[in-house]
Design a protein around this motif. Structure first.
Motif, mmCIF file in Angstrom:
data_model
loop_
_atom_site.group_PDB
_atom_site.id
_atom_site.type_symbol
_atom_site.label_atom_id
_atom_site.label_comp_id
_atom_site.label_asym_id
_atom_site.label_seq_id
_atom_site.Cartn_x
_atom_site.Cartn_y
_atom_site.Cartn_z
ATOM 1 N N THR A 13 21.519 -13.306 15.226
ATOM 2 C CA THR A 13 20.488 -12.348 14.860
ATOM 3 C C THR A 13 21.129 -11.006 14.519
ATOM 4 O O THR A 13 22.279 -10.745 14.893
ATOM 5 C CB THR A 13 19.480 -12.129 16.000
ATOM 6 O OG1 THR A 13 20.156 -11.493 17.097
ATOM 7 C CG2 THR A 13 18.844 -13.443 16.461
ATOM 8 N N SER A 14 20.400 -10.172 13.840
ATOM 9 C CA SER A 14 20.923 -8.839 13.539
ATOM 10 C C SER A 14 21.154 -8.063 14.833
ATOM 11 O O SER A 14 22.111 -7.293 14.929
ATOM 12 C CB SER A 14 19.995 -8.083 12.589
ATOM 13 O OG SER A 14 18.704 -7.973 13.120
ATOM 14 N N ASN A 106 19.097 -0.566 12.704
ATOM 15 C CA ASN A 106 17.788 -1.133 13.041
ATOM 16 C C ASN A 106 16.742 -0.931 11.950
ATOM 17 O O ASN A 106 15.641 -1.457 12.048
ATOM 18 C CB ASN A 106 17.309 -0.581 14.386
ATOM 19 C CG ASN A 106 18.103 -1.162 15.527
ATOM 20 O OD1 ASN A 106 18.377 -2.354 15.565
ATOM 21 N ND2 ASN A 106 18.515 -0.317 16.454
ATOM 22 N N ILE A 108 17.483 -1.850 8.821
ATOM 23 C CA ILE A 108 17.842 -2.845 7.797
ATOM 24 C C ILE A 108 17.133 -4.158 8.134
ATOM 25 O O ILE A 108 17.357 -4.739 9.191
ATOM 26 C CB ILE A 108 19.367 -3.054 7.733
ATOM 27 C CG1 ILE A 108 20.076 -1.738 7.421
ATOM 28 C CG2 ILE A 108 19.713 -4.121 6.693
ATOM 29 C CD1 ILE A 108 21.582 -1.804 7.546
ATOM 30 N N SER A 109 16.286 -4.613 7.221
ATOM 31 C CA SER A 109 15.562 -5.872 7.443
ATOM 32 C C SER A 109 16.515 -7.050 7.278
ATOM 33 O O SER A 109 17.571 -6.940 6.637
ATOM 34 C CB SER A 109 14.401 -5.996 6.448
ATOM 35 O OG SER A 109 14.917 -6.144 5.125
ATOM 36 N N GLU A 110 16.131 -8.183 7.832
ATOM 37 C CA GLU A 110 16.944 -9.400 7.723
ATOM 38 C C GLU A 110 17.233 -9.726 6.254
ATOM 39 O O GLU A 110 18.351 -10.113 5.909
ATOM 40 C CB GLU A 110 16.237 -10.588 8.392
ATOM 41 C CG GLU A 110 16.073 -10.461 9.894
ATOM 42 C CD GLU A 110 17.376 -10.573 10.671
ATOM 43 O OE1 GLU A 110 18.313 -11.258 10.203
ATOM 44 O OE2 GLU A 110 17.458 -9.967 11.742
ATOM 45 N N GLU A 111 16.247 -9.547 5.387
ATOM 46 C CA GLU A 111 16.421 -9.853 3.966
ATOM 47 C C GLU A 111 17.464 -8.944 3.314
ATOM 48 O O GLU A 111 18.220 -9.375 2.462
ATOM 49 C CB GLU A 111 15.087 -9.724 3.214
ATOM 50 C CG GLU A 111 14.000 -10.694 3.665
ATOM 51 C CD GLU A 111 13.334 -10.276 4.987
ATOM 52 O OE1 GLU A 111 12.894 -11.183 5.713
ATOM 53 O OE2 GLU A 111 13.269 -9.060 5.277
ATOM 54 N N ARG A 112 17.512 -7.697 3.726
ATOM 55 C CA ARG A 112 18.438 -6.733 3.116
ATOM 56 C C ARG A 112 19.897 -7.084 3.391
ATOM 57 O O ARG A 112 20.770 -6.687 2.639
ATOM 58 C CB ARG A 112 18.180 -5.308 3.646
ATOM 59 C CG ARG A 112 16.888 -4.715 3.222
ATOM 60 C CD ARG A 112 16.899 -3.638 2.161
ATOM 61 N NE ARG A 112 18.088 -3.178 1.533
ATOM 62 C CZ ARG A 112 18.640 -1.975 1.693
ATOM 63 N NH1 ARG A 112 18.103 -1.093 2.518
ATOM 64 N NH2 ARG A 112 19.714 -1.623 1.028
#
Length: 163
Positions: A13-14, A106, A108-112
């Motif tokens: 996970t991020s 925090n 930055i979205s998962e897609e980015r």
């Protein structure tokens, strides 16, 4: 046998990536602390830069880069932005940048993480690759710090104690 469904599951996970990076930062901070003041700024081996200069490089990359990613800014890397004269100044800025990293990471979205970004207007890679570079660069420079400390007769922190 691996199926497509299992092969595309997320491995990390991020939040785990940020925790891993901050573990490295925690260890690098302890390496900085291990240096005597004078040697932090003056000692080197084989023509490499003193560890203070390496720490300043790391300070100038992580937070500013993440801010650039979040804000879409491609400002050039500025090696001269921070010129500390004491270990205390480096440690204070290190801690400040840790908070900057937490803040922007925090955002930055998962897609980015998969998007290509031209970091500092020079390094065009997916965001996740840029972040992995930040960690790789820190580990590399911390290794130089370990060599310096050992050459000075100082036992460095255990590399596996990152938290």
């Amino acid at each position: 046998m691996t199926t497509t469904a299992t092969a595309t599951k997320q491995f990390m996970t991020s939040e785990q990536l940020l925790n891993d990076w901050q573990g490295h930062r925690n260890l690098t901070r302890r390496v900085i602390e291990s240096f005597p003041e004078k040697e932090l700024f003056e000692f080197s081996v084989g023509g490499m830069r003193p560890f203070a200069k390496l720490a300043v490089e790391l300070i100038g990359i992580g937070g500013p880069a993440l801010k650039g990613i979040v804000e879409g800014s491609m400002e050039a890397y500025n090696e001269e932005a921070f010129n500390p004269k004491t270990k205390e100044e480096i440690l204070k800025k290190w801690d400040e940048e840790t908070e900057v990293i937490n803040h922007y990471f925090n955002m930055i979205s998962e897609e980015r993480f998969q998007e290509t970004f031209n970091l500092f207007g020079e390094y065009e890679f997916p965001v996740y690759q840029n972040i992995l570079y930040f960690v790789d660069n820190e580990v590399h420079h911390r290794g130089q710090g370990y060599v310096y400390l050992r050459a000075l007769g100082i036992e460095p922190p255990f590399f596996w104690e990152r938290f």
